[in-house]
Design a protein around this motif. Structure first.
Motif, PDB file in Angstrom:
ATOM      1  N   UNK A  48       0.841  -1.193   0.000  1.00  0.00           N
ATOM      2  CA  UNK A  48       0.000   0.000   0.000  1.00  0.00           C
ATOM      3  C   UNK A  48       0.880   1.248   0.000  1.00  0.00           C
ATOM      4  N   UNK A  49       0.537   2.176  -0.857  1.00  0.00           N
ATOM      5  CA  UNK A  49       1.316   3.397  -1.023  1.00  0.00           C
ATOM      6  C   UNK A  49       2.227   3.373  -2.228  1.00  0.00           C
ATOM      7  N   UNK A  50       2.475   2.185  -2.778  1.00  0.00           N
ATOM      8  CA  UNK A  50       3.327   2.086  -3.969  1.00  0.00           C
ATOM      9  C   UNK A  50       2.700   2.826  -5.150  1.00  0.00           C
ATOM     10  N   UNK A  51       3.544   3.533  -5.885  1.00  0.00           N
ATOM     11  CA  UNK A  51       3.147   4.074  -7.181  1.00  0.00           C
ATOM     12  C   UNK A  51       3.476   3.008  -8.224  1.00  0.00           C
ATOM     13  N   UNK A  52       2.507   2.672  -9.047  1.00  0.00           N
ATOM     14  CA  UNK A  52       2.674   1.546  -9.964  1.00  0.00           C
ATOM     15  C   UNK A  52       2.223   1.904 -11.378  1.00  0.00           C
ATOM     16  N   UNK A  53       2.770   1.139 -12.334  1.00  0.00           N
ATOM     17  CA  UNK A  53       2.355   1.216 -13.734  1.00  0.00           C
ATOM     18  C   UNK A  53       1.579  -0.059 -14.038  1.00  0.00           C
ATOM     19  N   UNK A  54       0.386   0.087 -14.574  1.00  0.00           N
ATOM     20  CA  UNK A  54      -0.504  -1.048 -14.800  1.00  0.00           C
ATOM     21  C   UNK A  54      -0.937  -1.127 -16.267  1.00  0.00           C
ATOM     22  N   UNK A  55      -1.405  -2.321 -16.623  1.00  0.00           N
ATOM     23  CA  UNK A  55      -1.938  -2.515 -17.978  1.00  0.00           C
ATOM     24  C   UNK A  55      -3.201  -3.363 -17.892  1.00  0.00           C
ATOM     25  N   UNK A  56      -4.236  -2.914 -18.580  1.00  0.00           N
ATOM     26  CA  UNK A  56      -5.458  -3.702 -18.724  1.00  0.00           C
ATOM     27  C   UNK A  56      -5.453  -4.319 -20.118  1.00  0.00           C
ATOM     28  N   UNK A  68       7.145   1.971  -9.268  1.00  0.00           N
ATOM     29  CA  UNK A  68       7.990   3.161  -9.313  1.00  0.00           C
ATOM     30  C   UNK A  68       8.923   3.176  -8.099  1.00  0.00           C
ATOM     31  N   UNK A  69      10.090   3.827  -8.181  1.00  0.00           N
ATOM     32  CA  UNK A  69      10.991   3.920  -7.025  1.00  0.00           C
ATOM     33  C   UNK A  69      10.267   4.498  -5.811  1.00  0.00           C
ATOM     34  N   UNK A  70      10.501   3.899  -4.654  1.00  0.00           N
ATOM     35  CA  UNK A  70       9.847   4.345  -3.421  1.00  0.00           C
ATOM     36  C   UNK A  70      10.598   5.515  -2.799  1.00  0.00           C
ATOM     37  N   UNK A  71       9.846   6.488  -2.339  1.00  0.00           N
ATOM     38  CA  UNK A  71      10.441   7.634  -1.636  1.00  0.00           C
ATOM     39  C   UNK A  71      10.921   7.212  -0.252  1.00  0.00           C
ATOM     40  N   UNK A  72      10.154   6.375   0.406  1.00  0.00           N
ATOM     41  CA  UNK A  72      10.515   5.823   1.710  1.00  0.00           C
ATOM     42  C   UNK A  72       9.580   4.655   1.995  1.00  0.00           C
ATOM     43  N   UNK A  73       9.777   3.990   3.102  1.00  0.00           N
ATOM     44  CA  UNK A  73       8.864   2.925   3.523  1.00  0.00           C
ATOM     45  C   UNK A  73       9.169   2.556   4.964  1.00  0.00           C
ATOM     46  N   UNK A 116      13.195   3.407  15.421  1.00  0.00           N
ATOM     47  CA  UNK A 116      14.486   3.227  14.743  1.00  0.00           C
ATOM     48  C   UNK A 116      14.273   3.035  13.247  1.00  0.00           C
ATOM     49  N   UNK A 117      13.311   2.198  12.876  1.00  0.00           N
ATOM     50  CA  UNK A 117      13.036   1.981  11.456  1.00  0.00           C
ATOM     51  C   UNK A 117      12.594   3.271  10.774  1.00  0.00           C
ATOM     52  N   UNK A 118      11.742   4.030  11.434  1.00  0.00           N
ATOM     53  CA  UNK A 118      11.307   5.301  10.851  1.00  0.00           C
ATOM     54  C   UNK A 118      12.492   6.238  10.644  1.00  0.00           C
ATOM     55  N   UNK A 119      13.395   6.310  11.618  1.00  0.00           N
ATOM     56  CA  UNK A 119      14.578   7.158  11.477  1.00  0.00           C
ATOM     57  C   UNK A 119      15.452   6.672  10.319  1.00  0.00           C
ATOM     58  N   UNK A 120      15.626   5.352  10.228  1.00  0.00           N
ATOM     59  CA  UNK A 120      16.520   4.793   9.209  1.00  0.00           C
ATOM     60  C   UNK A 120      15.998   5.023   7.796  1.00  0.00           C
ATOM     61  N   UNK A 121      14.673   4.990   7.634  1.00  0.00           N
ATOM     62  CA  UNK A 121      14.089   5.120   6.291  1.00  0.00           C
ATOM     63  C   UNK A 121      13.434   6.481   6.065  1.00  0.00           C
ATOM     64  N   UNK A 122      13.792   7.435   6.932  1.00  0.00           N
ATOM     65  CA  UNK A 122      13.418   8.844   6.746  1.00  0.00           C
ATOM     66  C   UNK A 122      11.902   9.050   6.705  1.00  0.00           C
TER      67      UNK A 122
END
Length: 307
Positions: A48-56, A68-73, A116-122
């Motif tokens: 959830x939150x991923x930006x994706x390219x789809x095809x029907x 798409x490249x993730x900004x953070x997670x 800690x995880x939030x700090x590490x992944x901004x």
């Protein structure tokens, strides 16, 4: 009719994904097989939150073809001693960790690992003490002292009574916020209180173990009436860290980072070295002992995983 479209994953069940197109349409999609085989160590390649390219395709079936490249997670170890990871959500503006000190109790070490995880992944993080009407006032004051000294904002709510909701609404407005916590801490109740139009189930505490029941089965993103969105997640029991180097762990404790510059040795591990400013700050009470103990436990865990 075949078509390509971009969108955001708003619900992930593990086999199907709801994607909201940039035009606002919600399209159920599967993922292309190769996305599962690209050397990913994650148990959930699309989140959830991923930006994706789809095809029907011409038959009307829709596939997620590219992430798409993730900004953070926000990520955790999938299970005890596992080398696989589980990504909770991606591309978020803030994480809101919902905590209760009793009914049920959230362990301090769980809070620290999440932070800690939030700090590490901004990912900026805020703590929310839920069910404040059921909590011990002294315990609440002690919790606030520890985490505000570390540099985190701490909110308090009693969602059914409407207490503290204005501050939460101000935090959420216009942002995509991950709402996380143990089962039973009141995440879904909080979200429904913020926006009563949302169809989010709530549940009771199990009397036998005083632990929460899972009321959210899958992660899902919900748009808020006043702008922004929240990501509601299933209750998290444990929070194992992954891909965080032990030598860099102290960077993700903000209060340790502030003190470490005064250490005698540049490569101080803040465990046994003479002239350690972090240990001195713990002795003098500028760093909470519970936070330092979490640091030591995580370091010890990191050594076990490396064996």
């Amino acid at each position: 009719m075949e078509r390509n479209f971009d969108g955001t994953v708003i619900r992930a069940t593990g086999s199907w994904y709801d994607v909201r197109t940039d035009g606002g349409e919600v399209v159920p999609c599967r993922i292309r097989g190769r996305l599962r085989l690209e050397g990913r160590r994650s148990t959930n390649p699309v989140v959830v939150g991923d930006r994706v390219v789809c095809r029907t395709d011409e038959g009307g079936d829709s596939l997620i073809e590219e992430i798409r490249p993730r900004r953070n997670y926000v990520i955790r170890r999938a299970s005890n001693l596992s080398k696989e990871s589980h990504i909770i959500a991606a591309n978020i503006d803030r994480a809101l960790l919902v905590v209760t000190l009793r009914e049920p109790e959230t362990a301090p070490e769980f809070v620290d690992r999440f932070l800690v995880t939030c700090e590490a992944y901004k990912v900026p993080a805020t703590l929310l003490l839920s069910k404040i009407d059921l909590q011990d006032a002294e315990a609440v004051a002690a919790f606030r002292t520890v985490y505000e000294a570390a540099g985190y904002r701490v909110l308090e709510t009693a969602a059914p009574q409407g207490e503290g909701l204005d501050a939460v609404w101000e935090l959420l407005a216009g942002r995509t916020t991950l709402v996380a916590g143990n089962s039973g801490v009141g995440k879904s109740t909080l979200i429904r209180a913020i926006d009563p139009t949302l169809d989010i189930r709530t549940g009771a505490i199990s009397e036998s173990h005083r632990k929460g029941r899972h009321t959210t089965t899958f992660s899902a993103m919900y748009p808020l009436a006043g702008g922004g969105a929240v990501i509601d997640t299933p209750g998290i029991k444990g929070f194992g860290l992954i891909d965080i180097d032990g030598a860099e762990l102290w960077h993700y404790f903000p209060e340790m980072l502030r003190e470490a510059g005064a250490c005698r040795f540049y490569n101080c591990t803040h465990t046994h070295e003479p002239g350690c400013a972090v240990v001195e700050a713990v002795r003098e009470g500028r760093i909470a002992l519970s936070r330092y103990e979490s640091y030591l436990k995580i370091l010890d865990e990191d050594e076990k995983y490396r064996k």
